[in-house]
Design a protein around this motif. Structure first.
Motif, PDB file in Angstrom:
ATOM      1  N   LEU A  96       2.530   4.590  -6.270  1.00  0.00           N
ATOM      2  CA  LEU A  96       3.733   5.768  -6.411  1.00  0.00           C
ATOM      3  C   LEU A  96       4.799   5.179  -5.816  1.00  0.00           C
ATOM      4  O   LEU A  96       5.955   5.426  -6.483  1.00  0.00           O
ATOM      5  CB  LEU A  96       3.060   6.979  -5.569  1.00  0.00           C
ATOM      6  N   SER A  97       4.721   4.802  -4.728  1.00  0.00           N
ATOM      7  CA  SER A  97       5.968   4.040  -4.118  1.00  0.00           C
ATOM      8  C   SER A  97       6.669   3.125  -4.917  1.00  0.00           C
ATOM      9  O   SER A  97       7.812   2.788  -5.413  1.00  0.00           O
ATOM     10  CB  SER A  97       5.505   3.388  -2.473  1.00  0.00           C
ATOM     11  N   ALA A  98       5.785   1.978  -5.671  1.00  0.00           N
ATOM     12  CA  ALA A  98       6.296   1.156  -6.530  1.00  0.00           C
ATOM     13  C   ALA A  98       6.881   1.712  -7.662  1.00  0.00           C
ATOM     14  O   ALA A  98       7.848   1.143  -8.149  1.00  0.00           O
ATOM     15  CB  ALA A  98       5.084   0.304  -7.045  1.00  0.00           C
ATOM     16  N   GLY A  99       6.169   2.612  -8.304  1.00  0.00           N
ATOM     17  CA  GLY A  99       6.969   3.314  -9.353  1.00  0.00           C
ATOM     18  C   GLY A  99       8.288   3.992  -9.045  1.00  0.00           C
ATOM     19  O   GLY A  99       9.299   3.976  -9.829  1.00  0.00           O
ATOM     20  N   MET A 100       8.561   4.404  -7.845  1.00  0.00           N
ATOM     21  CA  MET A 100       9.761   5.128  -7.466  1.00  0.00           C
ATOM     22  C   MET A 100      10.627   3.908  -7.297  1.00  0.00           C
ATOM     23  O   MET A 100      11.983   4.261  -7.577  1.00  0.00           O
ATOM     24  CB  MET A 100       9.597   5.816  -6.050  1.00  0.00           C
ATOM     25  N   ALA A 101      10.182   2.948  -6.710  1.00  0.00           N
ATOM     26  CA  ALA A 101      10.934   1.807  -6.451  1.00  0.00           C
ATOM     27  C   ALA A 101      11.801   1.246  -7.731  1.00  0.00           C
ATOM     28  O   ALA A 101      12.877   0.975  -7.676  1.00  0.00           O
ATOM     29  CB  ALA A 101      10.426   0.566  -5.665  1.00  0.00           C
ATOM     30  N   THR A 102      10.982   1.416  -8.947  1.00  0.00           N
ATOM     31  CA  THR A 102      11.543   0.754 -10.119  1.00  0.00           C
ATOM     32  C   THR A 102      12.742   1.636 -10.545  1.00  0.00           C
ATOM     33  O   THR A 102      13.544   1.139 -11.257  1.00  0.00           O
ATOM     34  CB  THR A 102      10.320   0.835 -11.330  1.00  0.00           C
ATOM     35  N   GLN A 103      12.959   2.600 -10.343  1.00  0.00           N
ATOM     36  CA  GLN A 103      14.036   3.765 -10.543  1.00  0.00           C
ATOM     37  C   GLN A 103      15.075   3.754  -9.609  1.00  0.00           C
ATOM     38  O   GLN A 103      15.796   4.539  -9.573  1.00  0.00           O
ATOM     39  CB  GLN A 103      13.362   4.984 -10.899  1.00  0.00           C
ATOM     40  N   GLY A 104      14.969   2.701  -8.657  1.00  0.00           N
ATOM     41  CA  GLY A 104      16.187   2.696  -7.556  1.00  0.00           C
ATOM     42  C   GLY A 104      15.972   3.616  -6.439  1.00  0.00           C
ATOM     43  O   GLY A 104      17.067   3.298  -5.670  1.00  0.00           O
ATOM     44  N   SER A 105      14.758   4.035  -6.212  1.00  0.00           N
ATOM     45  CA  SER A 105      14.629   5.074  -5.151  1.00  0.00           C
ATOM     46  C   SER A 105      14.328   4.072  -3.905  1.00  0.00           C
ATOM     47  O   SER A 105      13.835   2.803  -3.978  1.00  0.00           O
ATOM     48  CB  SER A 105      13.484   5.809  -5.310  1.00  0.00           C
ATOM     49  N   VAL A 106      14.895   4.443  -2.728  1.00  0.00           N
ATOM     50  CA  VAL A 106      14.808   3.585  -1.423  1.00  0.00           C
ATOM     51  C   VAL A 106      13.541   4.294  -0.801  1.00  0.00           C
ATOM     52  O   VAL A 106      13.538   5.420  -0.175  1.00  0.00           O
ATOM     53  CB  VAL A 106      15.667   3.635  -0.353  1.00  0.00           C
ATOM     54  N   VAL A 107      12.368   3.710  -0.932  1.00  0.00           N
ATOM     55  CA  VAL A 107      11.116   4.160  -0.675  1.00  0.00           C
ATOM     56  C   VAL A 107      10.517   3.709   0.817  1.00  0.00           C
ATOM     57  O   VAL A 107      10.176   2.477   0.767  1.00  0.00           O
ATOM     58  CB  VAL A 107       9.891   4.181  -1.758  1.00  0.00           C
ATOM     59  N   PHE A 108      10.235   4.580   1.815  1.00  0.00           N
ATOM     60  CA  PHE A 108       9.522   4.312   3.007  1.00  0.00           C
ATOM     61  C   PHE A 108       8.145   4.937   2.832  1.00  0.00           C
ATOM     62  O   PHE A 108       8.000   5.956   2.839  1.00  0.00           O
ATOM     63  CB  PHE A 108      10.315   5.077   4.148  1.00  0.00           C
ATOM     64  N   CYS A 109       7.197   3.781   2.845  1.00  0.00           N
ATOM     65  CA  CYS A 109       5.719   4.294   2.774  1.00  0.00           C
ATOM     66  C   CYS A 109       5.251   4.220   4.220  1.00  0.00           C
ATOM     67  O   CYS A 109       5.026   2.814   4.570  1.00  0.00           O
ATOM     68  CB  CYS A 109       5.107   3.317   1.663  1.00  0.00           C
ATOM     69  N   ALA A 110       4.944   5.356   4.696  1.00  0.00           N
ATOM     70  CA  ALA A 110       4.591   5.450   6.124  1.00  0.00           C
ATOM     71  C   ALA A 110       3.026   5.383   6.134  1.00  0.00           C
ATOM     72  O   ALA A 110       2.382   6.510   5.664  1.00  0.00           O
ATOM     73  CB  ALA A 110       5.206   6.376   7.030  1.00  0.00           C
ATOM     74  N   ILE A 111       2.368   4.058   6.773  1.00  0.00           N
ATOM     75  CA  ILE A 111       0.438   4.307   6.757  1.00  0.00           C
ATOM     76  C   ILE A 111       0.384   3.372   7.807  1.00  0.00           C
ATOM     77  O   ILE A 111       1.161   2.502   8.245  1.00  0.00           O
ATOM     78  CB  ILE A 111       0.608   3.612   5.306  1.00  0.00           C
ATOM     79  N   TYR A 112      -0.741   3.710   8.367  1.00  0.00           N
ATOM     80  CA  TYR A 112      -1.350   3.050   9.479  1.00  0.00           C
ATOM     81  C   TYR A 112      -1.891   1.735   8.977  1.00  0.00           C
ATOM     82  O   TYR A 112      -2.429   1.386   7.820  1.00  0.00           O
ATOM     83  CB  TYR A 112      -2.392   3.616   9.840  1.00  0.00           C
ATOM     84  N   SER A 113      -1.694   0.604   9.770  1.00  0.00           N
ATOM     85  CA  SER A 113      -2.080  -0.580   9.544  1.00  0.00           C
ATOM     86  C   SER A 113      -3.519  -0.743   8.885  1.00  0.00           C
ATOM     87  O   SER A 113      -3.724  -1.299   8.033  1.00  0.00           O
ATOM     88  CB  SER A 113      -1.942  -1.333  10.893  1.00  0.00           C
ATOM     89  N   THR A 114      -4.391  -0.127   9.623  1.00  0.00           N
ATOM     90  CA  THR A 114      -5.869  -0.315   9.346  1.00  0.00           C
ATOM     91  C   THR A 114      -6.138   0.278   7.752  1.00  0.00           C
ATOM     92  O   THR A 114      -6.789  -0.099   7.133  1.00  0.00           O
ATOM     93  CB  THR A 114      -6.813   0.219  10.093  1.00  0.00           C
ATOM     94  N   PHE A 115      -5.099   1.499   7.526  1.00  0.00           N
ATOM     95  CA  PHE A 115      -5.305   2.033   5.993  1.00  0.00           C
ATOM     96  C   PHE A 115      -4.701   1.330   5.147  1.00  0.00           C
ATOM     97  O   PHE A 115      -5.111   1.439   3.860  1.00  0.00           O
ATOM     98  CB  PHE A 115      -4.758   3.489   6.579  1.00  0.00           C
ATOM     99  N   LEU A 116      -3.755   0.643   5.319  1.00  0.00           N
ATOM    100  CA  LEU A 116      -3.098  -0.295   4.023  1.00  0.00           C
ATOM    101  C   LEU A 116      -3.869  -1.200   3.920  1.00  0.00           C
ATOM    102  O   LEU A 116      -3.704  -1.647   2.505  1.00  0.00           O
ATOM    103  CB  LEU A 116      -1.881  -1.141   4.639  1.00  0.00           C
TER     104      LEU A 116
END
Length: 590
Positions: free
Chosen positions: A342-362
């Protein structure tokens, strides 16, 4: 203190000797026992309180451990642990050398599968069921209890999809409490809510459409109903699904009223549920809050900023942006793969996406990190909270692999701020417009600076910093390990001989600075809070080989083993990355 019924229970065989009235009394005693222990020892409270009756009913009706029971998410399993021989050591839960806060195969034959993350139970129990059938054991029961919003994850539906055509002897129990750590979100939550309020989804039942026998919803706190329906379902062959309605925190009023806070509340008064007060005045802010507040500041000036988190708005502090800009901040549920793409999709449209996620969950979205983000070079900004050793949640939750698993991915920038001001400046730099995706990793807990809120300034990508000059040893640290190294040098008798460099960036490395270090120093020590194998130190070794460096390089990090639970201070000592451990390295190298 245990109650008079709980005193008699050493394993489920003892439980099955009780009358119905005694089972009801046991439920009250078990609930109070969990409250009393967690009040003083800390841990996950609300989820286990919500499944007390279900835990008793399952072990009463099914022949565990011959019948296989999987708990998902595993923090629901406190009652299960107490009923299966661990009552007398339950006070060691989540402590150094104590029992795990999650089911663990090496701990008990009743823990059939380790479930520290989420949404794995259906696949695991289905695997057990198919294996049992192939081995000729057609009588064995296989039960997956999936709760705390774990059903919404893609993997859960992958398991349901296969199970529906498998004819396996599988019972999936949905513990529906409408909340994970934060309130559940999404269309599936709305669908289940209809069932909760009395609408029986028959014609359009999503579960029956997948070839499951659907039962429910059933009141998960009505022990009589649970015993009857489980007894009936035990006789039915093939895949079955039981929808159970529970209340997270059941039996402790404050835990019922504030289910987010009492998911894992810390210490509290067992009689009232009142949280114990800690004096935090003057203490540095938590890194997660520095992230959360700083992101709101940046979002106020940059309308392109979007925040995304997979079910961790409180834990990651993205909740502050969700409050300030609800239309630009999204909790997508326990769906790490979806969050990344989802973050990648938004980034294709010029959005500045901060994906906040725990290290172990990535880790759960590794394919998406490679294929959907890095391969397409989309400038998603990954804010990895809980990097390094996280403490009492243990091996399933330590964020020690991120450097090693991410460093091999092309196009990806990896950086670790040494303090809160650097974290703010990295967030600021990232939203100015990078040409690559970036991982910004930072630890759990409080920072080191009281005056963290300073004016933003841009950080040069790939630029390291000399913190201290020296003559004999060069220490290269990454992230918050800089503080430990600085303290170790300050207390060391030959500290003047030790130079210290904060590398900041694991990728790209500051090769110009490293060339200078290689020329001046014949001994180098790298210090990190990630795994030694393939981590930051490995990156230095690789470059040193390329540069034909002839000196000695020592790596200090997490050894090649899974680190279990304990507080962070204890675990850093075990790994040798505390101040004393760093000083021991100095002594051996000088």
């Amino acid at each position: 203190m245990t109650g008079k019924i709980l005193d008699q229970i050493n394993d489920p065989q003892d439980l099955r000797k009780l009358s119905f009235e005694q089972l009801q009394e046991l439920a009250a005693e078990l609930r109070q026992f969990i409250i009393d222990i967690v009040a003083t020892k800390e841990g996950h409270l609300g989820a286990s309180l919500g499944v007390v009756e279900l835990s008793i009913a399952l072990h009463y009706i099914f022949n565990t451990p011959e019948d296989k029971l999987v708990w998902d998410v595993g923090h629901q399993a406190y009652g299960h642990k107490i009923l299966t021989g661990r009552k007398d050591i339950f006070h060691t839960n989540r402590q150094l050398n104590g029992i795990s806060g999650f089911p663990k195969r090496s701990e008990s034959i009743y823990d059939t599968f380790g479930t520290g993350h989420s949404s794995t139970s259906i696949s695991a129990a289905l695997g057990m069921a198919i294996a049992s059938r192939l081995q000729g054991n057609i009588e064995r029961q296989h039960i997956a209890v999936i709760g705390d919003a774990s059903i919404a994850s893609g993997m859960a539906f992958e398991g349901l999809n296969h199970a529906g055509v498998s004819k396996a002897n599988l019972l999936v129990i949905l513990n529906d409490n409408a909340i994970g750590i934060d309130p559940s979100v999404g269309a599936l939550k709305e669908y289940l809510t209809k069932a909760r309020v009395g609408y029986k989804p028959t014609r359009d039942n999503i579960i029956e459409a997948l070839n499951f026998n659907y039962f429910g919803p059933v009141d998960g706190h009505d022990l009589d109903s649970l015993l009857k329906v489980l007894g009936e379902m035990k006789q039915i062959e093939g895949p079955k699904f039981l929808h159970v309605i529970t209340k997270k925190g059941k039996g402790l009023k404050k835990a019922e009223e504030d289910q987010v806070k009492y998911h894992a509340p810390g210490k509290f008064e067992p009689a009232t549920g009142e949280l114990l007060k800690y004096d935090t005045d003057g203490l540095p802010l938590k890194y997660q809050d520095v992230f959360g507040f700083s992101l709101v500041e940046l979002a106020e000036k940059n309308e392109k900023i979007i925040g995304i988190t997979p079910a961790m708005p409180t834990g990651s502090s993205l909740k502050y942006m969700m409050e300030a800009f609800p239309e630009r901040a999204f909790d997508v549920g326990i769906a790490e793969q979806h969050a990344v793409t989802l973050s990648a999709g938004m980034a294709t449209q010029g959005s500045v996406v901060f994906c906040a996620i725990y290290s172990t969950f990535l880790q759960r979205a590794y394919d998406q990190l490679i294929h959907d983000v890095a391969l397409q070079n989309l400038p998603v900004i990954f804010c990895l909270d809980r990097a390094g050793l996280v403490g009492e949640d243990g091996a399933t939750h330590h964020g020690v692999f991120d450097i090693a698993y991410a460093r091999c991915i092309p196009n990806l920038i990896i950086v670790a701020p040494r303090n809160e001001v650097e974290l703010r400046n990295l967030l600021y730099t990232a939203q100015l417009g990078l040409d690559n995706p970036i991982i910004i990793r930072y630890p759990r807990g409080r920072g080191v600076l009281k005056e963290w809120k300073q004016e933003f300034s841009e950080i040069e990508i790939g630029k390291a910093e000399c913190l201290k000059e020296g003559s004999e040893i060069a220490v290269l640290s990454i992230g918050n390990m800089a503080e430990k190294v600085s303290e170790a040098i300050e207390k060391f008798q030959d500290g003047s001989k030790i130079a210290h460099f904060d590398m900041k960036f694991v990728k790209p490395l500051d090769e110009k600075l490293l060339q200078g270090v290689f020329k001046k120093f014949s001994k180098i020590l790298t210090v990190e809070d990630g795994v030694e194998k393939g981590g930051f130190g490995s990156a230095i070794l690789e470059y040193a080989a390329k540069a034909r460096y002839k000196g000695e390089i020592e790596i200090l990090g997490i050894p090649d083993e899974f680190i279990e639970q304990g507080n962070v201070v204890q675990l850093q000592e075990i790994a040798g990355i505390n101040v004393e451990g760093i000083q021991l390295k100095f002594k051996s190298m000088l």
